[in-house]
Design an enzyme around this catalytic site. Structure first.
Site, mmCIF file in Angstrom:
data_model
loop_
_atom_site.group_PDB
_atom_site.id
_atom_site.type_symbol
_atom_site.label_atom_id
_atom_site.label_comp_id
_atom_site.label_asym_id
_atom_site.label_seq_id
_atom_site.Cartn_x
_atom_site.Cartn_y
_atom_site.Cartn_z
ATOM 1 N N ASP A 42 -19.220 -7.320 -15.397
ATOM 2 C CA ASP A 42 -18.053 -8.113 -15.781
ATOM 3 C C ASP A 42 -18.378 -9.042 -16.929
ATOM 4 O OD1 ASP A 42 -16.631 -6.971 -13.858
ATOM 5 O OD2 ASP A 42 -16.268 -8.793 -12.679
ATOM 6 N N ALA A 43 -19.566 -9.655 -16.839
ATOM 7 C CA ALA A 43 -19.947 -10.640 -17.850
ATOM 8 C C ALA A 43 -20.019 -9.981 -19.229
ATOM 9 C CB ALA A 43 -21.292 -11.255 -17.493
ATOM 10 N N GLU A 44 -20.551 -8.759 -19.262
ATOM 11 C CA GLU A 44 -20.635 -8.076 -20.553
ATOM 12 C C GLU A 44 -19.249 -7.718 -21.065
ATOM 13 O OE1 GLU A 44 -24.204 -5.096 -20.778
ATOM 14 O OE2 GLU A 44 -23.405 -5.279 -18.751
ATOM 15 N N TYR A 45 -18.410 -7.295 -20.134
ATOM 16 C CA TYR A 45 -17.046 -6.935 -20.520
ATOM 17 C C TYR A 45 -16.332 -8.174 -21.074
ATOM 18 C CZ TYR A 45 -12.374 -4.908 -20.264
ATOM 19 O OH TYR A 45 -11.128 -4.452 -20.569
ATOM 20 N N SER A 91 -2.922 -11.341 -15.735
ATOM 21 C CA SER A 91 -4.316 -11.644 -15.447
ATOM 22 C C SER A 91 -4.590 -13.077 -15.850
ATOM 23 C CB SER A 91 -5.229 -10.647 -16.144
ATOM 24 O OG SER A 91 -5.486 -11.075 -17.432
ATOM 25 N N LEU A 92 -5.806 -13.506 -15.703
ATOM 26 C CA LEU A 92 -6.123 -14.912 -15.952
ATOM 27 C C LEU A 92 -7.024 -15.036 -17.157
ATOM 28 C CD1 LEU A 92 -6.953 -15.942 -12.286
ATOM 29 C CD2 LEU A 92 -4.965 -16.667 -13.598
ATOM 30 N N GLU A 125 -9.020 -22.358 -6.091
ATOM 31 C CA GLU A 125 -9.215 -21.290 -5.111
ATOM 32 C C GLU A 125 -10.425 -20.454 -5.486
ATOM 33 O OE1 GLU A 125 -5.579 -19.050 -5.246
ATOM 34 O OE2 GLU A 125 -4.345 -20.812 -4.836
ATOM 35 N N LYS A 127 -12.388 -17.365 -6.611
ATOM 36 C CA LYS A 127 -11.984 -16.127 -7.289
ATOM 37 C C LYS A 127 -12.720 -14.983 -6.617
ATOM 38 C CE LYS A 127 -10.938 -14.148 -11.756
ATOM 39 N NZ LYS A 127 -11.331 -12.783 -11.457
ATOM 40 N N ASP A 129 -13.899 -11.349 -5.542
ATOM 41 C CA ASP A 129 -14.214 -10.175 -6.333
ATOM 42 C C ASP A 129 -13.740 -8.913 -5.622
ATOM 43 O OD1 ASP A 129 -15.109 -9.219 -8.638
ATOM 44 O OD2 ASP A 129 -17.244 -9.328 -8.149
ATOM 45 N N GLU A 185 -5.706 -10.287 -2.885
ATOM 46 C CA GLU A 185 -6.890 -9.509 -3.216
ATOM 47 C C GLU A 185 -7.349 -8.659 -2.037
ATOM 48 O OE1 GLU A 185 -7.555 -10.182 -6.279
ATOM 49 O OE2 GLU A 185 -9.582 -9.451 -6.734
ATOM 50 N N TYR A 237 -2.691 -14.890 -2.147
ATOM 51 C CA TYR A 237 -2.814 -16.094 -2.957
ATOM 52 C C TYR A 237 -1.693 -16.269 -3.988
ATOM 53 C CZ TYR A 237 -5.238 -12.678 -5.941
ATOM 54 O OH TYR A 237 -5.574 -11.574 -6.656
ATOM 55 N N LYS A 326 -15.406 -19.036 -14.551
ATOM 56 C CA LYS A 326 -16.336 -18.008 -14.062
ATOM 57 C C LYS A 326 -17.743 -18.565 -13.870
ATOM 58 C CE LYS A 326 -14.180 -13.856 -14.476
ATOM 59 N NZ LYS A 326 -14.817 -12.777 -15.131
ATOM 60 N N CYS A 420 -37.407 19.832 -10.537
ATOM 61 C CA CYS A 420 -37.714 18.954 -9.414
ATOM 62 C C CYS A 420 -39.131 18.415 -9.530
ATOM 63 C CB CYS A 420 -37.533 19.716 -8.103
ATOM 64 S SG CYS A 420 -37.773 18.689 -6.650
ATOM 65 N N CYS A 422 -41.191 18.134 -7.277
ATOM 66 C CA CYS A 422 -42.085 18.763 -6.310
ATOM 67 C C CYS A 422 -42.922 19.865 -6.963
ATOM 68 C CB CYS A 422 -41.271 19.327 -5.152
ATOM 69 S SG CYS A 422 -40.471 20.873 -5.580
ATOM 70 N N CYS A 444 -31.909 18.834 -7.004
ATOM 71 C CA CYS A 444 -32.777 19.991 -6.884
ATOM 72 C C CYS A 444 -32.037 21.017 -6.044
ATOM 73 C CB CYS A 444 -34.074 19.583 -6.191
ATOM 74 S SG CYS A 444 -35.042 20.980 -5.626
ATOM 75 N N CYS A 450 -37.609 23.156 -0.962
ATOM 76 C CA CYS A 450 -38.178 22.037 -1.718
ATOM 77 C C CYS A 450 -38.984 21.147 -0.779
ATOM 78 C CB CYS A 450 -37.069 21.231 -2.389
ATOM 79 S SG CYS A 450 -37.643 19.682 -3.110
HETATM 80 S S1 IVH Z 1 -3.892 -15.551 -9.226
HETATM 81 C C1 IVH Z 1 -0.946 -14.955 -12.643
HETATM 82 N N1 IVH Z 1 -5.765 -16.228 -7.529
HETATM 83 O O1 IVH Z 1 -8.402 -12.399 -10.654
HETATM 84 C C2 IVH Z 1 -2.223 -15.127 -11.919
HETATM 85 N N2 IVH Z 1 -6.116 -14.290 -8.874
HETATM 86 O O2 IVH Z 1 -8.366 -12.352 -13.599
HETATM 87 C C3 IVH Z 1 -2.408 -14.102 -10.886
HETATM 88 N N3 IVH Z 1 -8.215 -13.115 -8.395
HETATM 89 O O3 IVH Z 1 -5.864 -10.025 -11.074
HETATM 90 C C4 IVH Z 1 -3.705 -14.142 -10.223
HETATM 91 N N4 IVH Z 1 -8.914 -14.476 -6.818
HETATM 92 O O4 IVH Z 1 -7.419 -9.811 -9.037
HETATM 93 C C5 IVH Z 1 -5.387 -15.350 -8.477
HETATM 94 N N5 IVH Z 1 -7.326 -16.943 -5.961
HETATM 95 C C6 IVH Z 1 -6.941 -16.058 -6.893
HETATM 96 C C7 IVH Z 1 -7.731 -14.950 -7.265
HETATM 97 C C8 IVH Z 1 -7.292 -14.082 -8.261
HETATM 98 C C9 IVH Z 1 -9.189 -13.370 -7.514
HETATM 99 C C10 IVH Z 1 -8.249 -11.972 -9.327
HETATM 100 C C11 IVH Z 1 -7.006 -11.133 -9.298
HETATM 101 C C12 IVH Z 1 -6.445 -11.214 -10.681
HETATM 102 C C13 IVH Z 1 -7.658 -11.543 -11.482
HETATM 103 C C14 IVH Z 1 -7.265 -12.226 -12.763
#
Ligand code: IVH
Length: 783
Positions: A42-45, A91-92, A125, A127, A129, A185, A237, A326, A420, A422, A444, A450
């Site tokens: 994720d961090a690389e992405y 997404s966030l 809250e 986050k 995974d 989630e 959530y 993060k 293989c 072996c 193999c 084997c």
């Molecule tokens: S709220 C409009 N709350 O993080 C905001 N997202 O990067 C909607 N996630 O797609 C998301 N924990 O899969 C929210 N407490 C939390 C979360 C959370 C994990 C994930 C979720 C979201 C992604 C966004």
């Protein structure tokens, strides 16, 4: 890896770089969302995403139409029907430092024109995974569930979501809007995840790199029965479409969700105030992280007041009122000293990185998985390289990058073996799966020929959960194997009555009268064996402990299982049939109709002058439903392709015996095919026959149906002092109970020992019956 910094890019370079980033990220999206098998962390992405955004900020006019910053999530799979979300799932935005968290608070104040001393409350809250899902309730009843997909349209995974105990099929209490999309989630607890991977590894079936992939892969199963066996959980959530407002703040909304029967993240989610509150709670979550039963990758801050949220609104794909702070990935650098290949029981060749010891996130690491040949090539990892390791949610650390600048001179690219390890040097093969995709796993093909696989099979055979032979550890087994004394399972039992060999053994260093006697006793003790252990001990692919138990309960005798498997082997489904059986929109009825039509002969195009394939399909197979016709038309595109598909499907339709075996509750197509293939091999049949000649296989007791716990779900937690976990589980199962690893509303009883933590708390909250170990033993004795 050196990169021109964004500030130094010329416009021409920026164009090129944006294109490269869009391409690279599209590839990552595909692997992440469709294959559930990402190749970057994720961090690389996030780093790529950030670079893309930074370049776009400097050259706004260069933003591409397919810019990653305009996308939420990625392509959907063709296997599930599309579902349009009532309100998009966004997404966030991310924050990576205290400065960025403070800037978030400052931005909110500027936008709302609030002074520095006016209070702003946030919900903080965890986050989690996992992967997000949206659940549509109408009049309090769950009517549809979907994945996020591209944010606007997701995949219909209703049946799979319904198998999750945390998801109410009907909302509790009252006061819910007529229509509401509840969001949250889907995730797995770390303990359950590790247990799953361990069992999968023992069964030689697919394991997952981290909890998130596990959750995604488990939810997006074509067969919801498989999802049902996965320990998935759900936190609520957020919400999407609602027919009427139901709360004034995020914190109040969470309370409502809880009252309606959801598990929420509060606690540890908490309401905090101002920038300082954001920083303090982040620090608290950092300390809390290792104690949580699930993995989190940061903290989500949300403006608590919903009226303020409404005013703040959205910027392109994410809300202005929320941000994800993060955690930094836990990383370290070290030297790649060697790449070893491990040959598994099923012949899979898995490369393992041997590393100079280093500490990552508090744990000393000397090995890391390299997954497969493609991964080594992608990293271009060479012996002697300095590599960057990372532990995220992953149980096993991953190598995320190679420091090319530190590469020693003369380091050669790694050549993955073609044969293989072996002495037989059998060729390795890459399997083609049902969808015609080449697997990345090299295997193999030698099977029992084997020696490496044979040793692994023997190891599995004597392992604790299989024959559990005392006195025959890995070292002895390997020694007897090298000697040529033990080649197949039956040889173990032959050895125990081979006076000549035993006499020779008594003369050996390290062996004496007593240890030989113990070895013989250990072996003889297992001549009488339960059918479940017998089946599991064979080590057929995808036949793990659970499946073995199911099979042992279903078939009274080993011979019955063998006969059923051999009969099934005569009618295995073909690739086209399998493919169709998993296609969205094509149910079992439609499949039968297609096979019937195909058997009647390949039909001629009923209407050559038209292109309307859906209509043509309706002409030729009139009983098909409209969605099935549409799905088939989309899948095949042309009449010729469809006609060919029909013919292939008819040819590949499985026989009755196969269908019967696959329909046994808890068996399914994967295990049925594996059993059929296993018994179709002459050498396997021979080995089984030899073994059976040495054994007395006992039918297993059918689970009781007349005890107080029959049909109930029991969870054991904390440390048990009078029995092992395995014993407790076996005991409960013998009494007809189901044993689960996590507590939910579907749990009937929690048995706790000292040190029990969150599970006990959850049980209290859910008002579930609880007892300690002594009470449990008393209950068992009374039954
Ligand atoms: S709220 C409009 N709350 O993080 C905001 N997202 O990067 C909607 N996630 O797609 C998301 N924990 O899969 C929210 N407490 C939390 C979360 C959370 C994990 C994930 C979720 C979201 C992604 C966004």
């Amino acid at each position: 890896m050196s990169q021109i910094s964004v500030a130094d890019l010329t416009e021409a370079q920026a164009v090129e770089e944006l294109e490269r980033l869009a391409d690279e990220m599209a590839g990552h999206d595909l692997r992440y969302y469709q294959d559930d098998a990402p190749t970057v962390s994720d961090a690389e992405y996030d780093e790529l995403k950030r670079r893309n955004a930074d370049i776009e900020a400097r050259f706004p006019h260069l933003q591409r139409e397919n810019s990653p910053s305009l996308k939420v999530g990625a392509a959907r799979s063709a296997q599930f029907s599309p579902v349009e979300h009532g309100v998009p799932m966004l997404s966030l935005d991310n924050a990576f430092s205290n400065d960025e968290a403070e800037e978030f608070d400052a931005r909110i104040r500027r936008f709302l024109r609030l002074g520095a001393d006016e209070p702003v409350f946030y919900m903080a809250e965890p986050k989690i995974d996992g992967l997000s899902a949206s659940l549509r309730y109408e009049k309090g009843v769950l009517v549809q569930g979907a994945t996020r997909g591209d944010g606007r349209v997701g995949e219909d995974v209703t049946a799979n979501l319904r198998t999750i105990a945390d998801i109410p099929h009907r909302l509790k209490g009252s006061g819910w809007p007529d229509v509401i999309e509840i969001r949250g989630e889907v995730y797995v607890e770390l303990e359950a995840f590790a247990a799953f991977n361990k069992a999968a590894e023992e069964a030689g079936s697919r394991t997952y790199a981290n909890p998130r992939n596990f959750a995604a892969g488990s939810l997006r199963q074509i067969d919801p029965k498989i999802s049902a066996t996965r320990p998935l959980r759900f936190f609520g959530y957020a919400w999407g479409l609602v027919s009427e407002p139901f709360a004034a703040s995020q914190s109040e909304a969470l309370e409502k969700l809880e009252a309606w029967g959801f598990v929420t993240t509060a606690p540890p989610a908490e309401r905090v105030q101002g920038a300082q509150g954001l920083l303090d709670i982040y620090a608290r979550f950092e300390t809390l992280r290792p104690q949580l039963p699930f993995d989190i990758d940061g903290v989500v801050y949300k403006v608590d007041d919903l009226e303020r949220q409404r005013r703040l609104g959205f910027v392109s794909r994410s809300p202005r009122w929320a941000i994800a702070r993060k955690f930094p990935a836990q990383r370290a650098r070290t030297i790649l000293e060697a790449i070893d290949i491990q040959v598994g029981r099923t012949g899979a060749h898995t490369p393992v990185a041997r590393l100079h010891p280093v500490t990552v996130g508090g744990v000393s690491v000397t090995n890391a998985t390299l997954h497969n040949a493609d991964e080594i090539a992608r990293l271009d990892a060479r012996i002697g390289d300095t590599v960057v390791l990372q532990r995220a949610g992953d149980v096993i650390p991953q190598i995320v990058e190679v420091d090319l600048a530190a590469r020693p001179e003369g380091a050669e690219p790694y050549a993955f073996p073609h044969v293989c390890e072996c002495p037989l040097k059998t060729a390795l093969a890459q399997e083609i799966n049902a969808n015609g995709v080449e697997s990345v796993v090299r295997r193999c093909t030698g099977e029992f020929a084997c020696p490496f696989q044979r040793v692994e099979h023997l190891r599995h055979f004597v392992s604790r959960r299989a024959f559990d032979i005392e006195g025959l550890g890995e070292k002895q087994l390997q020694a007897f194997f090298d000697e040529g004394w033990i080649n197949e399972p039956a040889d173990i039992f032959r050895l125990a009555r081979d006076e000549e060999k035993l006499a020779a053994l008594r003369e050996r260093d390290g062996y004496g009268e007593t240890s030989v006697k113990n070895l013989v006793a250990g072996i003889d003790a297992r001549r009488s064996i339960g059918l479940d252990r017998m089946i599991y001990g064979l080590g057929a692919r995808d036949i793990g402990e659970t499946t073995s138990t199911v099979l042992a309960r279903h078939f009274d005798q080993f011979a019955d299982l063998q006969a059923a498997s051999e009969a099934a082997a005569r009618g295995l489904p073909g690739a086209t049939y399998l493919e169709l059986s998993t296609a969205a929109g094509v149910g079992p009825k439609a499949l039968d109709l297609l096979v019937e039509a195909g058997r009647a002969g390949v039909p001629a195009d009923p209407w050559p002058q038209s292109e309307d394939l859906e209509l043509k399909i309706g002409q030729v197979v009139p009983k098909l439903t409209k969605p099935a016709r549409a799905a088939l038309a989309q899948r095949y595109g042309t009449w010729e392709a469809f006609a060919e598909g029909l013919a292939q499907a008819a040819k590949g339709a499985p026989g009755e015996d196969y269908l019967t075996l696959a329909a046994v509750d808890g068996v399914g197509p994967v295990a049925a095919q594996s059993l059929a293939r296993f018994f179709a091999e002459e050498h396997n049949r021979q080995k089984v026959e030899n073994l059976l000649a040495e054994l007395d296989v006992q039918a297993v007791a059918k689970p009781k149906t007349d005890t107080a716990v029959a049909g109930k779900t029991v969870v054991f937690t904390g440390s048990l002092e009078k029995m092992t976990r395995d014993e407790a589980k076996a005991q409960a199962e013998a009494l007809g109970a189901k044993v689960a690893s996590s507590v939910s509303k579907k749990t009937h009883l929690v048995v706790y020992g000292p040190g029990a933590g969150s599970k006990l708390k959850t049980a209290q909250e859910l008002n579930i019956d609880m007892m300690d170990e002594d009470q449990w033993l008393a209950l068992v004795a009374s039954l």
